[in-house]
Design an enzyme around this catalytic site. Structure first.
Site, mmCIF file in Angstrom:
data_model
loop_
_atom_site.group_PDB
_atom_site.id
_atom_site.type_symbol
_atom_site.label_atom_id
_atom_site.label_comp_id
_atom_site.label_asym_id
_atom_site.label_seq_id
_atom_site.Cartn_x
_atom_site.Cartn_y
_atom_site.Cartn_z
ATOM 1 N N ARG A 65 0.831 -1.192 0.000
ATOM 2 C CA ARG A 65 0.000 0.000 0.000
ATOM 3 C C ARG A 65 0.876 1.257 0.000
ATOM 4 O O ARG A 65 0.611 2.223 -0.714
ATOM 5 C CB ARG A 65 -0.898 -0.018 1.244
ATOM 6 C CG ARG A 65 -1.998 1.019 1.227
ATOM 7 C CD ARG A 65 -2.889 0.905 2.448
ATOM 8 N NE ARG A 65 -3.642 -0.332 2.524
ATOM 9 C CZ ARG A 65 -4.712 -0.632 1.805
ATOM 10 N NH1 ARG A 65 -5.180 0.232 0.930
ATOM 11 N NH2 ARG A 65 -5.337 -1.777 1.946
ATOM 12 N N HIS A 109 -18.662 11.108 0.796
ATOM 13 C CA HIS A 109 -19.104 9.813 1.317
ATOM 14 C C HIS A 109 -20.633 9.771 1.304
ATOM 15 O O HIS A 109 -21.283 10.735 1.710
ATOM 16 C CB HIS A 109 -18.577 9.628 2.749
ATOM 17 C CG HIS A 109 -18.985 8.308 3.344
ATOM 18 N ND1 HIS A 109 -18.361 7.134 3.008
ATOM 19 C CD2 HIS A 109 -19.959 7.990 4.225
ATOM 20 C CE1 HIS A 109 -18.935 6.139 3.670
ATOM 21 N NE2 HIS A 109 -19.908 6.629 4.410
ATOM 22 N N GLU A 174 -25.144 14.468 -4.062
ATOM 23 C CA GLU A 174 -23.672 14.457 -4.118
ATOM 24 C C GLU A 174 -23.187 15.390 -5.226
ATOM 25 O O GLU A 174 -22.236 16.161 -5.050
ATOM 26 C CB GLU A 174 -23.142 13.041 -4.367
ATOM 27 C CG GLU A 174 -23.402 12.075 -3.245
ATOM 28 C CD GLU A 174 -22.734 10.716 -3.475
ATOM 29 O OE1 GLU A 174 -21.576 10.662 -3.925
ATOM 30 O OE2 GLU A 174 -23.395 9.689 -3.206
HETATM 31 C C1 GAR Z 1 -20.386 7.823 -4.756
HETATM 32 O O1 GAR Z 1 -21.661 7.547 -4.249
HETATM 33 C C2 GAR Z 1 -19.440 8.174 -3.634
HETATM 34 O O2 GAR Z 1 -20.046 8.923 -2.611
HETATM 35 C C3 GAR Z 1 -19.043 6.810 -3.147
HETATM 36 O O3 GAR Z 1 -18.906 6.028 -4.304
HETATM 37 C C4 GAR Z 1 -19.753 6.555 -5.327
HETATM 38 C C5 GAR Z 1 -18.899 6.848 -6.527
HETATM 39 O O4 GAR Z 1 -19.698 7.209 -7.627
HETATM 40 N N1 GAR Z 1 -17.835 6.858 -2.405
HETATM 41 C C6 GAR Z 1 -17.542 5.998 -1.436
HETATM 42 O O5 GAR Z 1 -18.259 5.096 -1.086
HETATM 43 C C7 GAR Z 1 -16.191 6.239 -0.793
HETATM 44 N N2 GAR Z 1 -15.987 5.329 0.278
HETATM 45 P P1 GAR Z 1 -19.084 7.978 -8.872
HETATM 46 O O6 GAR Z 1 -17.870 7.156 -9.324
HETATM 47 O O7 GAR Z 1 -20.160 7.965 -9.892
HETATM 48 O O8 GAR Z 1 -18.690 9.361 -8.435
#
Ligand code: GAR
Length: 210
Positions: A65, A109, A174
């Site tokens: 990592r 998130h 979002e």
């Molecule tokens: C989104 O809903 C974001 O909030 C989530 O993944 C999705 C990505 O969608 N993130 C997490 O869960 C981070 N732990 P996108 O690729 O269409 O932006």
């Protein structure tokens, strides 16, 4: 303008929301680089379509990592990135990497933190029976889905919701919230004070609550 690098692992719809916001010349941000750990990420295609330089750094090509994170860090610095947005970046970041970008890296998130950290947040919300759910933009600290909260948006949970219908309702928020939160930072209106973020100026009212 704030020189932003976006890290994305998948579909990239939040990246797209940031790209669309940057199309407005008055938006105080320039996305200078998009980086993914996953070859199939549609986020890379979105960036290319917008003329933004991209990098593919596969975590599988690195022994640890820390080694992967060091490669990501070097690429971001080479690209002149001054601020990092995680947008569906599905790799845990090492403490060293996070410390190196402390106060200069945010994440979105899909829950109202501190509720429902980790994965499957919409299922978690339905299982808990909450009647409000949503999304959070926060500064990144080494612990998972932890750090000073910059902005949140809430949506109702409806009786007939499934994880998918709830996810779609949250995702719409979002896409609204992430550009708004980034603008606050770029305009110097969001300042970290210990474990919280203080919002100053005209945006300090209810605009961020929902
Ligand atoms: C989104 O809903 C974001 O909030 C989530 O993944 C999705 C990505 O969608 N993130 C997490 O869960 C981070 N732990 P996108 O690729 O269409 O932006």
């Amino acid at each position: 303008k704030l020189r932003v690098g976006v890290l994305a692992s998948g579909r990239g719809s939040n990246l797209q929301a940031l790209i669309d916001a940057c199309a407005d010349p008055s938006f105080p941000v320039e996305i200078v680089h998009v980086l993914s750990n996953s070859a199939g990420a549609y986020a890379l295609e979105r960036a290319e379509q917008a003329g933004i330089p991209t990098s593919l750094i596969r975590h599988k090509d690195y022994p640890s990592r820390e080694a992967f994170d060091a490669a990501v860090d070097a690429r971001l610095r080479d690209a002149g990135v001054g601020f990092v947005c995680l947008a569906g970046f599905m790799r845990l970041l090492s403490e060293g990497f996070v410390r190196g970008w402390e106060g200069r890296m945010i994440n979105i998130h899909p829950s109202l933190l501190p509720s429902f950290k980790g994965l499957h947040t919409h299922e978690q919300a339905l299982t808990a029976g909450v009647k409000l759910h949503g999304c959070t933009v926060h500064f990144v600290r080494p612990a998972l889905d932890d750090g000073p909260i910059l902005a949140q948006a809430a949506v109702p949970v409806l009786p007939e919701d499934t994880p998918d219908t709830l996810a779609a309702r949250v995702l719409e928020q979002e896409h609204r919230l992430y550009p708004l939160a980034l603008r606050l930072i770029a305009e110097g209106k969001a300042v970290i004070d210990g474990d919280i973020v203080r919002i100053t100026g005209a945006a300090a009212g209810g605009a961020l609550a929902n």
